[in-house]
Structures are given as structure tokens and as C-alpha cells.
Design a protein around this motif. Structure first.
Motif, short mmCIF file in Angstrom:
data_model
loop_
_atom_site.label_atom_id
_atom_site.label_comp_id
_atom_site.label_asym_id
_atom_site.label_seq_id
_atom_site.Cartn_x
_atom_site.Cartn_y
_atom_site.Cartn_z
N GLU A 26 6.58 -6.41 -1.22
CA GLU A 26 5.26 -6.48 -1.85
C GLU A 26 4.72 -7.91 -1.82
O GLU A 26 5.45 -8.87 -2.00
CB GLU A 26 5.42 -6.01 -3.30
CG GLU A 26 4.15 -5.92 -4.08
CD GLU A 26 4.41 -5.42 -5.50
OE1 GLU A 26 5.39 -4.67 -5.72
OE2 GLU A 26 3.64 -5.78 -6.39
N CYS A 76 3.78 -0.41 -2.59
CA CYS A 76 2.56 -0.40 -1.77
C CYS A 76 1.34 -0.17 -2.66
O CYS A 76 0.29 -0.80 -2.46
CB CYS A 76 2.64 0.68 -0.70
SG CYS A 76 3.99 0.43 0.47
N MET A 104 0.87 -1.16 0.00
CA MET A 104 0.00 0.00 0.00
C MET A 104 0.92 1.22 0.00
O MET A 104 0.53 2.24 0.22
CB MET A 104 -0.90 -0.02 1.19
CG MET A 104 -1.90 -1.11 1.21
SD MET A 104 -3.03 -1.00 2.55
CE MET A 104 -3.47 -2.61 2.65
N ASN A 131 0.22 2.97 8.73
CA ASN A 131 0.61 3.99 7.76
C ASN A 131 1.85 4.69 8.28
O ASN A 131 1.87 5.21 9.39
CB ASN A 131 -0.55 4.97 7.57
CG ASN A 131 -0.14 6.14 6.71
OD1 ASN A 131 -0.02 7.25 7.21
ND2 ASN A 131 0.07 5.91 5.44
N SER A 172 12.37 -1.45 0.04
CA SER A 172 11.36 -2.42 -0.33
C SER A 172 12.00 -3.79 -0.39
O SER A 172 13.03 -3.97 -1.03
CB SER A 172 10.77 -2.06 -1.70
OG SER A 172 9.84 -3.03 -2.10
N TRP A 200 2.46 0.30 5.30
CA TRP A 200 2.37 0.96 4.01
C TRP A 200 2.52 2.47 4.13
O TRP A 200 2.45 3.02 5.22
CB TRP A 200 1.02 0.64 3.35
CG TRP A 200 -0.16 1.20 4.10
CD1 TRP A 200 -0.79 0.63 5.19
CD2 TRP A 200 -0.85 2.42 3.85
NE1 TRP A 200 -1.82 1.44 5.61
CE2 TRP A 200 -1.88 2.54 4.81
CE3 TRP A 200 -0.69 3.42 2.91
CZ2 TRP A 200 -2.75 3.63 4.85
CZ3 TRP A 200 -1.56 4.51 2.95
CH2 TRP A 200 -2.58 4.59 3.91
N LEU A 235 2.59 1.99 -0.75
CA LEU A 235 3.31 3.32 -0.49
C LEU A 235 4.05 3.89 -1.76
O LEU A 235 4.36 3.64 -2.60
CB LEU A 235 4.34 3.18 0.58
CG LEU A 235 4.28 2.74 1.95
CD1 LEU A 235 5.10 3.51 2.90
CD2 LEU A 235 3.79 1.75 2.53
N PRO A 277 6.69 -1.95 1.42
CA PRO A 277 5.69 -2.53 2.31
C PRO A 277 6.20 -3.81 2.97
O PRO A 277 7.14 -4.44 2.49
CB PRO A 277 4.54 -2.87 1.37
CG PRO A 277 5.21 -3.18 0.06
CD PRO A 277 6.40 -2.24 0.00
N ALA A 290 -1.85 -2.91 -3.32
CA ALA A 290 -3.09 -2.47 -2.69
C ALA A 290 -4.32 -3.25 -3.16
O ALA A 290 -5.13 -3.70 -2.34
CB ALA A 290 -3.30 -0.98 -2.90
N GLY A 299 -3.84 -1.84 8.88
CA GLY A 299 -2.69 -1.18 8.27
C GLY A 299 -1.93 -0.36 9.29
O GLY A 299 -2.48 0.07 10.30
N ASN A 354 -0.42 -4.81 7.71
CA ASN A 354 0.33 -4.39 6.54
C ASN A 354 0.90 -3.00 6.78
O ASN A 354 0.17 -2.07 7.14
CB ASN A 354 -0.57 -4.37 5.30
CG ASN A 354 0.18 -3.95 4.06
OD1 ASN A 354 0.09 -2.80 3.64
ND2 ASN A 354 0.93 -4.87 3.48
#
Length: 184
Positions: free
Chosen positions: A159, A70, A1, A98, A18, A63, A2, A141, A74, A96, A61
Motif C-alpha cells: 500500500e 487496495c 486499489m 486489475n 500485501s 490492484w 483490492l 497492491p 485508492a 492500473g 498500480n
């Protein structure tokens, strides 16, 4: 989910790393309880993981709205959330975390754009520390699966896809049932 994520070899312009989708599932005997996770959601509500995920398998998750991987995952997360049961013996809750967004507007726009209905805690520097034994600090993520006993059961660094996530949740739940049967 970035935007601004790089592969694990380097750090992106925004300081995100990542991962490459490495999946780790811990045997039941090696799982440890997750320290308490509390925070404020994107809409300002207080959320405690212990209350939110009580008796459920919880998929957490990590993100950010600026991260390309991300964004790529999603839709898969939304599809996995729709496929996994939210009630009953194998109930699953998605949550999530964030991180590093420039403000709540960017995160809220991301959630609307992808149709994400699961709550997200805004990490103000402490939520991600809860997972410091499980996740690299900048691997975004990332996804952690917590079993129905509140123990860290699996992680996906980088991911993920719907198939991978559903498969990991199934494996975590099956191993929990097997361990419970052996104990009886």
C-alpha cells in the motif's frame, strides 16, 4: 486499489500477498527498459503502454477490487493523480493493472466507487508478468514508476500514500533531469 489480502508473511484467502510499503528507487544507470505492455481496459479498449505513456512518467498500480489495502490506498492514488501534472515537461500518466477479479463488474464498480479516471488493463495472466523482474507475483497492491524513457525507475511493494507516491515520482523525475544534465 483490492478482501482477502495478507501481509508479506502469508498468503491471504484469495492468494494475494500485501507488501509493507517498501520503496525502491533505481539510479538512472541501473534502469532497464520495460518490456511491451498491452492489454484491454475495463471498458474493452486496446491499450499499449508505449503509446499511452510516450514521453511521460508512468505510474502503474497493480490492484484488485477484493483487496483491503487496495481499497485503503485508492483515495490516495486519486489525489496523487489529481496533483501530478498530466501535460508538460513533468507529465505523469496513471495506469492500473486489475488482477484476479471475479469479472469486469467488480472492477468497474470499484473504479466508480473511488472516482478513478485513469484506465486499467485487465490482467488475464500476462500483464503482471511484464513486471516479473520488479514485483513479486502476488504483491498486491504494488506500484511501479516508469521514467519518461520507458525504463523501470522505482517500485512500491504494498500500500502507498499520496505523499509517498508524489515523492517517488518527484525523485524519479529529478534523477532523470540530473542524468540528462550530466550527459550534456
Amino acid at each position: 486499489m483490492l478482501t482477502g489480502c495478507a501481509q508479506t508473511q502469508g498468503t491471504g484467502e484469495k492468494g494475494f500477498n500485501s507488501g509493507d510499503g517498501i520503496v525502491t528507487v533505481l539510479p538512472v544507470a541501473e534502469r532497464e527498459p520495460l518490456p511491451e505492455l498491452t492489454g484491454r481496459t475495463l471498458d474493452g479498449q486496446s491499450l499499449t503502454l508505449a503509446e499511452y505513456g510516450a514521453g511521460k512518467t508512468v505510474v502503474v498500480n497493480v490492484w484488485g477490487s477484493l483487496c483491503g489495502p487496495c481499497r485503503a490506498e485508492a483515495d490516495d492514488l486519486v489525489e496523487a493523480d489529481a496533483e501530478l501534472p498530466d501535460t508538460g515537461e513533468n507529465a505523469v500518466a496513471l495506469l492500473g493493472i486489475n488482477v484476479r477479479d471475479p469479472g469486469p463488474g467488480a472492477a468497474q464498480a470499484f473504479v466508480r466507487e473511488y472516482g478513478i479516471t485513469a484506465p486499467s488493463v485487465v490482467d488475464e495472466g500476462e500483464a503482471l508478468l511484464t513486471f516479473s523482474d520488479t514485483l513479486p507475483a502476488n504483491a498486491i497492491p504494488s506500484t511501479v514508476v516508469i521514467d519518461d524513457q520507458g525504463q523501470v525507475a522505482a517500485s512500491i511493494i504494498g500500500e502507498t500514500t499520496k505523499a509517498t507516491l508524489v515523492g517517488v515520482v518527484d525523485e524519479v523525475q529529478a534523477s532523470g533531469r540530473t542524468a540528462a544534465e550530466q550527459d550534456s
